[in-house]
Structures are given as C-alpha cells and as structure tokens.
Write an enzyme that holds these catalytic residues in place. Structure first.
Site, PDB file in Angstrom:
ATOM      1  N   LYS A 278       0.857  -1.186   0.000  1.00  0.00           N
ATOM      2  CA  LYS A 278       0.000   0.000   0.000  1.00  0.00           C
ATOM      3  C   LYS A 278       0.896   1.240   0.000  1.00  0.00           C
ATOM      4  O   LYS A 278       1.836   1.335   0.796  1.00  0.00           O
ATOM      5  CB  LYS A 278      -0.912  -0.035   1.241  1.00  0.00           C
ATOM      6  CG  LYS A 278      -2.114   0.865   1.162  1.00  0.00           C
ATOM      7  CD  LYS A 278      -3.221   0.442   2.123  1.00  0.00           C
ATOM      8  CE  LYS A 278      -4.323   1.492   2.114  1.00  0.00           C
ATOM      9  NZ  LYS A 278      -5.541   1.062   2.792  1.00  0.00           N
ATOM     10  N   GLU A 363     -19.683  -5.159   9.825  1.00  0.00           N
ATOM     11  CA  GLU A 363     -20.676  -4.364  10.563  1.00  0.00           C
ATOM     12  C   GLU A 363     -21.728  -5.252  11.200  1.00  0.00           C
ATOM     13  O   GLU A 363     -22.172  -4.996  12.325  1.00  0.00           O
ATOM     14  CB  GLU A 363     -21.335  -3.354   9.619  1.00  0.00           C
ATOM     15  CG  GLU A 363     -20.431  -2.203   9.180  1.00  0.00           C
ATOM     16  CD  GLU A 363     -19.475  -2.544   8.061  1.00  0.00           C
ATOM     17  OE1 GLU A 363     -19.571  -3.661   7.490  1.00  0.00           O
ATOM     18  OE2 GLU A 363     -18.611  -1.698   7.731  1.00  0.00           O
ATOM     19  N   ARG A 391     -25.687  -1.930   6.572  1.00  0.00           N
ATOM     20  CA  ARG A 391     -25.343  -3.346   6.458  1.00  0.00           C
ATOM     21  C   ARG A 391     -25.850  -4.175   7.640  1.00  0.00           C
ATOM     22  O   ARG A 391     -26.065  -5.371   7.510  1.00  0.00           O
ATOM     23  CB  ARG A 391     -23.815  -3.494   6.461  1.00  0.00           C
ATOM     24  CG  ARG A 391     -23.132  -3.301   5.176  1.00  0.00           C
ATOM     25  CD  ARG A 391     -22.798  -4.649   4.552  1.00  0.00           C
ATOM     26  NE  ARG A 391     -22.554  -4.432   3.158  1.00  0.00           N
ATOM     27  CZ  ARG A 391     -21.378  -4.607   2.565  1.00  0.00           C
ATOM     28  NH1 ARG A 391     -20.362  -5.053   3.270  1.00  0.00           N
ATOM     29  NH2 ARG A 391     -21.240  -4.373   1.293  1.00  0.00           N
TER      30      ARG A 391
HETATM   31  C1  LIG Z   1     -19.090  -1.984   4.271  1.00  0.00           C
HETATM   32  C2  LIG Z   1     -17.906  -1.061   4.389  1.00  0.00           C
HETATM   33  N1  LIG Z   1     -17.312  -0.890   5.585  1.00  0.00           N
HETATM   34  C3  LIG Z   1     -16.257  -0.072   5.696  1.00  0.00           C
HETATM   35  C4  LIG Z   1     -15.756   0.577   4.620  1.00  0.00           C
HETATM   36  C5  LIG Z   1     -14.627   1.560   4.760  1.00  0.00           C
HETATM   37  N2  LIG Z   1     -13.412   1.081   4.085  1.00  0.00           N
HETATM   38  C6  LIG Z   1     -13.104   1.501   2.857  1.00  0.00           C
HETATM   39  S1  LIG Z   1     -11.678   0.871   2.292  1.00  0.00           S
HETATM   40  C7  LIG Z   1     -11.459   0.022   3.698  1.00  0.00           C
HETATM   41  C8  LIG Z   1     -10.247  -0.833   3.845  1.00  0.00           C
HETATM   42  C9  LIG Z   1     -10.166  -1.816   2.759  1.00  0.00           C
HETATM   43  O1  LIG Z   1      -9.028  -2.576   2.883  1.00  0.00           O
HETATM   44  P1  LIG Z   1      -8.589  -3.471   1.675  1.00  0.00           P
HETATM   45  O2  LIG Z   1      -9.759  -4.139   1.098  1.00  0.00           O
HETATM   46  O3  LIG Z   1      -7.490  -4.326   2.135  1.00  0.00           O
HETATM   47  O4  LIG Z   1      -8.095  -2.430   0.593  1.00  0.00           O
HETATM   48  P2  LIG Z   1      -6.773  -1.526   0.638  1.00  0.00           P
HETATM   49  O5  LIG Z   1      -7.228  -0.188   1.110  1.00  0.00           O
HETATM   50  O6  LIG Z   1      -5.792  -2.147   1.524  1.00  0.00           O
HETATM   51  O7  LIG Z   1      -6.324  -1.458  -0.763  1.00  0.00           O
HETATM   52  C10 LIG Z   1     -12.487   0.244   4.606  1.00  0.00           C
HETATM   53  C11 LIG Z   1     -12.586  -0.330   5.961  1.00  0.00           C
HETATM   54  C12 LIG Z   1     -16.417   0.388   3.394  1.00  0.00           C
HETATM   55  N3  LIG Z   1     -16.033   1.034   2.290  1.00  0.00           N
HETATM   56  N4  LIG Z   1     -17.451  -0.443   3.308  1.00  0.00           N
END
Ligand SMILES: Cc1ncc(C[n+]2csc(CCOP(=O)(O)OP(=O)(O)O)c2C)c(N)n1
Ligand SMILES: CC(=O)[C@@H](O)[C@H](O)COP(=O)(O)O
Ligand SMILES: [Mg+2]
Length: 613
Positions: A278, A363, A391
């Site tokens: 990242k 969630e 959710r």
């Molecule tokens: C249902 C939901 N919960 C929380 C989020 C907030 N959120 C957006 S990106 C993220 C982290 C995602 O991590 P990953 O899938 O590993 O992607 P990366 O950012 O590491 O590329 C979160 C918690 C969301 N978009 N949707």
C-alpha cells in the site's frame, strides 16, 4: 523519454504496447497519480499499490467485454486513468466531476458501482453466471483487498462460487492493510501463507515458469499443479473449491502479465493471490499508508498535508468522550468495524487496548458481538458510519433492539458527506432507526450536546443512537463533565410568531439563522425518538405553520414523525417538511450540496416564505 501515458486513452491502446514498455507506463502512471491526487485529495495509498495490477489486468483481459469488478472501488484511479478519464482526474470527487468510485453511468469500463466493501465476488459471480447463461465467452474478475476479504459477504460469495463452474477469477490484493493494519484470524492466515521460505520458494518457482512462457493452457495447468504442489496442504481457498494460484509479486509486471494470461485460459473458479504494498513508490505513503489511505490536498514533494482549522470535529468530540467515559465506567467496550481512525477511536485504543475491538469490515458481526457483550452486563459502544450501519440493520433489529439490549451506536457521517458521494452519504438513518421499537434516537445541535447525548445513550438501559455529521459543528465550548439530557425532551431556542421551525441535529444552526428575518420560533428537537410530543403539540397550538428540518431523507424521517404525531392528536395544520429529496445526492462540497437541497439558512428561509405566500 516520450510519455507513454499520454498515448493511452483506452485499454485498446494499452494493449498495443510491448510488454517491455509496461514498467515505464507504470512509473508515469504513478507520478501522474501522486501529482493529481495532491491537487484534488482522495484515496491515494491503495491506488499506488495497484498500478501494476491495473495495467496488467487491462493488458491481458479484453475490457470492457471482460468484466473487472473492483471491491470498494477506492483503488480505481489507475483504472480510470487508463480507461479514458486521465483528463477528468482534475475534477475527481468534485461536483460535476468524476466520482471517486466506479460508476456504471460514468464508463463502460466500470462494470459495477461500488463504495461499500466486499461486494465484488458476488457481483462478479453474477456476471460470470450471466455470461454462461447468455452463451458468452466472457471473463469476470473480482479484485478484492485483504481488508474487504474479512467481511462475511465475501465468504458467502466464495462459498457459493466455489461450488459452481462459472468462469470467475478472484484476485486477492493482499497488502496486509485495511485502512488501519488489518486484523483477525484471516489476516494471520494470509501472513502465514506469505511467510518465510514458502513464499520465497513460490515466487522463484512461479517466476521461473511463468516469466518465460507463452500463455498456453497446458502450461497454465502445469503451473497450477506446480504451485499447488508447493502449497501442501491445500489453502483455505482451495477448500472453498477454487484453484488457488500464487502468491505472486503484484509489482512485477512480467509475472503479473504471464500469470493472468495463463489464468485467462482456465475454466471454473480461480483464485489468484497477489502481494502488493500500500502506498508503493511514494515514500510518505509507504511510511504511513493509513494517513494516505484518504487525504486532502498535500504537497507532493514531501507529503505534507494542508493544515486543518484547529476546530475539533464531531469525530474528535466522540473520541474524547469515549476515552473519558471509559475511564469513568470500566464496563465500556469500544467496537469499530475497521474504522478506528475515521471514527475517532485512536485515543481510546491507546488508553484502553484491552477494551478496544476492531472486528474487521464486519458491521453485522459488530452489532451482534455488541449484543452478546451487553447480555453479559458490559456496555458496548459501536462507532459506525451511518452508511455502513445499513449493512447491520437486521442485527440491530433482531439482536439488539428486540432484546432491548443496552448498546450505544455512535453514528458518524450522518447526513451528506461530500466528496465520497451517495455511496457514503448518511441520508437514511433517521428513517430506518425511528421505526424500530425500543430505540432512542438523538441528533445533537452542537458538539456540547453531542457529548451529553453520548452520555445519555450510554447510561440508558436499552439501545440508543446518537447521529452526528462529518466534520465540525458550530464550535461551541464543550463542557467536559459527563452530563446527560432528559430523554425525549426538546428545547425552544428562539421564540417568534406564526411559524415554528422544528429542527433536528445539524439543521438547528441554519434554522436559527433563517428564523431571524422570519421572526420564527425555533425548537431544537434533540430526540427523533422518543419525539417530544408535548412540545410538538404546544408549538402547533401556538403557531399557524409547523416546519420540520432535518439532514435526512424527508421520506420516513423526523418530519414524518412530527406529521404522524399531529395526525394522531387530530391536529390539522400547515406542515412543511424540509430534508433530503427522494434522489441520491452526488459528490461535491457538502455546503454546496446542502444549499442545493435547500438545507442552508437561505434555502430554509426561501421555502418558508414560499409556503407563507
Ligand atoms: C461496508 C464497508 N465498511 C467499511 C468501509 C470503509 N473502508 C473503505 S476501504 C477500507 C479498507 C479496505 O481494505 P482493503 O480491502 O485491504 O483495501 P486496501 O485499502 O488495503 O487497498 C475500509 C474499511 C467500506 N467502504 N465499506
Ligand atoms: C473508501 C472508504 O469507504 C473510506 O475510505 C471512506 O472514503 C472514508 O471516508 P471518510 O473520509 O469520511 O473517513
Ligand atoms: Mg488491504
């Protein structure tokens, strides 16, 4: 060196490049991204991590006919840039500009609209099955992060897909990060998969075989067997019925292109494990991927962000309260579904690590986990964005409210959120909360009241919610005592004539402004549920017009509660309900969007004047 990026206005043009030119394109794309996001703000670190993967995907797959389904979609800037939207990046997340997430209406390359996580495998499976049913030789690819993979929905889809023969490729983009460091047993498992010699051996093996080979089916089969041979016993994903391939280096274009080319020939459910970093290629983002997950404008030369105003946001008010309340009551448990920083739990986490739970992007689980804790006499506080609480609706109804369990929901990002747009707007929580029996639903007019309401909800022996907006409030001084407000009691903030404005939460301030020239009465209603019925009826008796204002959908919202109350009491009178209209509100600056919805002082005043005339 001539710019390759400037020549690429579609994946078709990208596919004309020689494979050896791709690393140069990746460098240019990365530099463009950093420069562009430094001017607009947006999600940076995740995008930097998928530069090579995005190039390889569009190079190998026949997009847009083959479907790329990105999970969450916050990492799709390279995809947007390569699919004809390079010039539009300057308008990213601005009103009238392109969205920060994929949008079917924005481009034929955006196969599926996203913003919430962990939907990609289900959607891509639907597309793969759809192609099968239509007799099309099409590939569907879900690209999902290790954070998004922690959600139940991802596993529901794996469970379904692994027992089918659809041509689905799931790519796990494993950067060992969610927004904060990723958590949970799956994360530990992935770390084990990648650990030590196993990964080194695998990388060498995979590269040796795939790096030199043409994408032939036979070879792909052998590669698979080769990789699988090294991966005994079978991985979790194989147990789910997928062909597990990898892990491979997600920044090595040769490996990516060769592997994807081979996989594209394979039938049935495939699972490719790609390892990325990242923030890759930009030191400040590599050093602090959490900070650069989502950023405002910054100086690209050093990564220094634009300074804030210094005023505390509602999130910080909540964070301070949580730490203070936890110090005062050791039964308090703080829960976040993967939004520690965004929801303001950092201070609490540091002070009370043993009472802090990041449950991952889960969630639904967060709510039922809280319900279980409450059954044991603990006092859970679930910090959650309004949009993500959607959710967990059944868990709220069935596990929390039906059993009247004392769970406090600290609902951040209630109302319009701005740049993230409709996927993230908290437009509906008043409507969907107020119809649930046992719920207490509060909306603070300012930061001080927010703190008091949090204490009120925490001390209440049943489910309670405090909903507050993104960003700052009125800037009032916050009394640090842990005081409460009386449940179900509003207050009159201004006395006027003829018109009574019943304002909820963030709308109290603009209502007060609007009331000046109208000489209207303004009530800060505080409670959506239980509604202060006595106050509603008193104001109805004393005025000719009742106006309700809320930063929530008009349909089913607090204004509807007032209408129902008047009706039930047999009061017939002029009622004007102001709030969010029955359409999704696009991305843009929140103040402008609110004004367009008539929810600033001017809009409220104009609407009332129109009603009066
Ligand atoms: C249902 C939901 N919960 C929380 C989020 C907030 N959120 C957006 S990106 C993220 C982290 C995602 O991590 P990953 O899938 O590993 O992607 P990366 O950012 O590491 O590329 C979160 C918690 C969301 N978009 N949707
Ligand atoms: C993609 C995603 O869901 C989050 O990164 C979200 O954009 C964060 O929003 P805030 O900036 O309001 O915390
Ligand atoms: Mg990740």
């Amino acid at each position: 060196m001539t710019s390759l990026l400037e020549q690429i206005d579609s994946p078709a043009a990208l596919r004309q490049l020689e494979r050896k030119q791709l690393p140069q394109l990746a460098d240019e794309l990365r530099s463009f991204l950093i420069e562009s996001v430094s001017q607009t703000g947006g999600h940076l670190a995740s995008n930097l991590g998928v530069v090579e993967l995005t190039i390889a995907l569009h190079y190998v797959f026949n997009t847009p006919d083959d479907r790329l389904v990105w999970d969450v979609g916050h990492q799709t800037y390279p995809h947007k840039i390569l699919t004809g939207r390079r010039g539009a990046m300057s308008g990213l997340r601005k009103q009238g500009g392109i969205a920060g997430f994929p949008r079917r209406s924005e481009s034929e390359y955006d196969a599926f609209g996203v913003g919430h996580s962990s939907t990609s495998i289900s959607a891509a499976l639907g597309m793969a099955v759809g192609a099968q049913k239509l007799g099309l030789d099409r590939r569907a690819v879900a690209i999902i992060g290790d954070g998004a993979m922690t959600a139940g929905m991802a596993f529901e889809a794996l469970n379904n897909a692994g027992a089918m023969d659809a041509n689905l490729l799931v790519i796990l983009n494993d950067n060992d990060m969610s927004i904060s460091p990723n958590v949970g047993a799956l994360n530990n498992y992935l770390a084990k998969l990648l650990s030590g010699r196993l990964y080194d051996r695998m990388r060498r093996g995979t590269e040796k075989v795939l790096g030199v080979a043409p994408p032939l089916l036979e070879l792909a089969k052998r590669t698979e067997e080769h990789v699988k041979g090294m991966m005994t016993p079978g991985t979790l994903f194989e147990e789910f019925g997928f062909n597990y391939i990898g892990p491979i280096d997600g920044h090595d274009l040769d490996t990516l292109v060769a592997t994807l080319s081979n996989i594209r020939q394979l039938k049935g459910p495939q699972f490719l494990h790609v390892v990325t970093q990242k923030g890759k290629g930009y030191q400040p983002a590599e050093d602090d991927p959490g900070k650069f997950h989502g950023v405002g404008k910054f100086d690209p030369t050093n990564g220094v962000c634009m300074p804030g105003t210094g005023q505390k946001t509602y999130t910080q008010i909540f964070g301070d309260w949580l730490a203070d309340m936890a110090a005062a009551d050791e039964r308090l448990i703080g829960i976040t579904p993967a939004m520690c920083d965004g929801s303001g739990l950092n201070k609490f986490q540091e002070l009370f690590p043993e009472r802090y739970f990041d449950v991952g992007i889960a969630e639904q689980h967060a709510l039922t986990f809280a319900a279980g804790l409450a059954c044991e006499g603990l006092k859970p506080v679930v910090a959650i964005y309004s949009t993500f609480l959607q959710r967990a609706y059944d868990q709220l109804v069935h596990d929390v409210a039906l059993q009247n369990l004392p769970v406090l929901l600290a609902i951040d990002r209630a109302g319009l959120v701005g740049a993230d747009g409709p996927t993230h707007a908290g437009s509906f929580d008043i409507s969907y909360l107020r119809c649930i029996p046992n719920m207490v639903v509060m909306a603070p007019a300012d930061e001080n009241e927010c703190r008091q309401m949090l204490t009120t909800g925490f001390k209440h022996d049943g489910p309670a919610a405090v909903r507050y907006p993104r960003g700052c409030g009125t800037g009032v001084a916050v009394d640090l005592a842990l005081d409460t407000v009386e449940i179900g009691k509003g207050e009159i903030r201004r006395r006027g004539e003829k018109v009574a404005i019943l304002a909820f939460g963030s709308m109290v301030a603009p209502a007060l402004q609007a009331a000046e020239s109208l000489n209207a009465t303004v009530a800060n209603m505080r409670f959506v549920k239980p509604l202060d019925v006595a106050l509603v009826l008193q104001l109805a008796a004393e005025h000719e017009y009742i106006v309700t204002v809320e930063e929530n959908s008009i349909m089913g919202g607090a204004g509807s509660a007032v209408a129902e109350t008047l009706k039930a009491a047999g009061v017939k009178m002029n009622l004007l309900q102001l709030g969010l209209p029955d359409r999704f509100i696009e991305h843009g600056a929140p103040e402008k969007l609110l004004a367009e919805c008539g929810l600033d002082a001017e809009g409220i005043r104009t609407a009332i004047e129109k009603q009066l005339s």
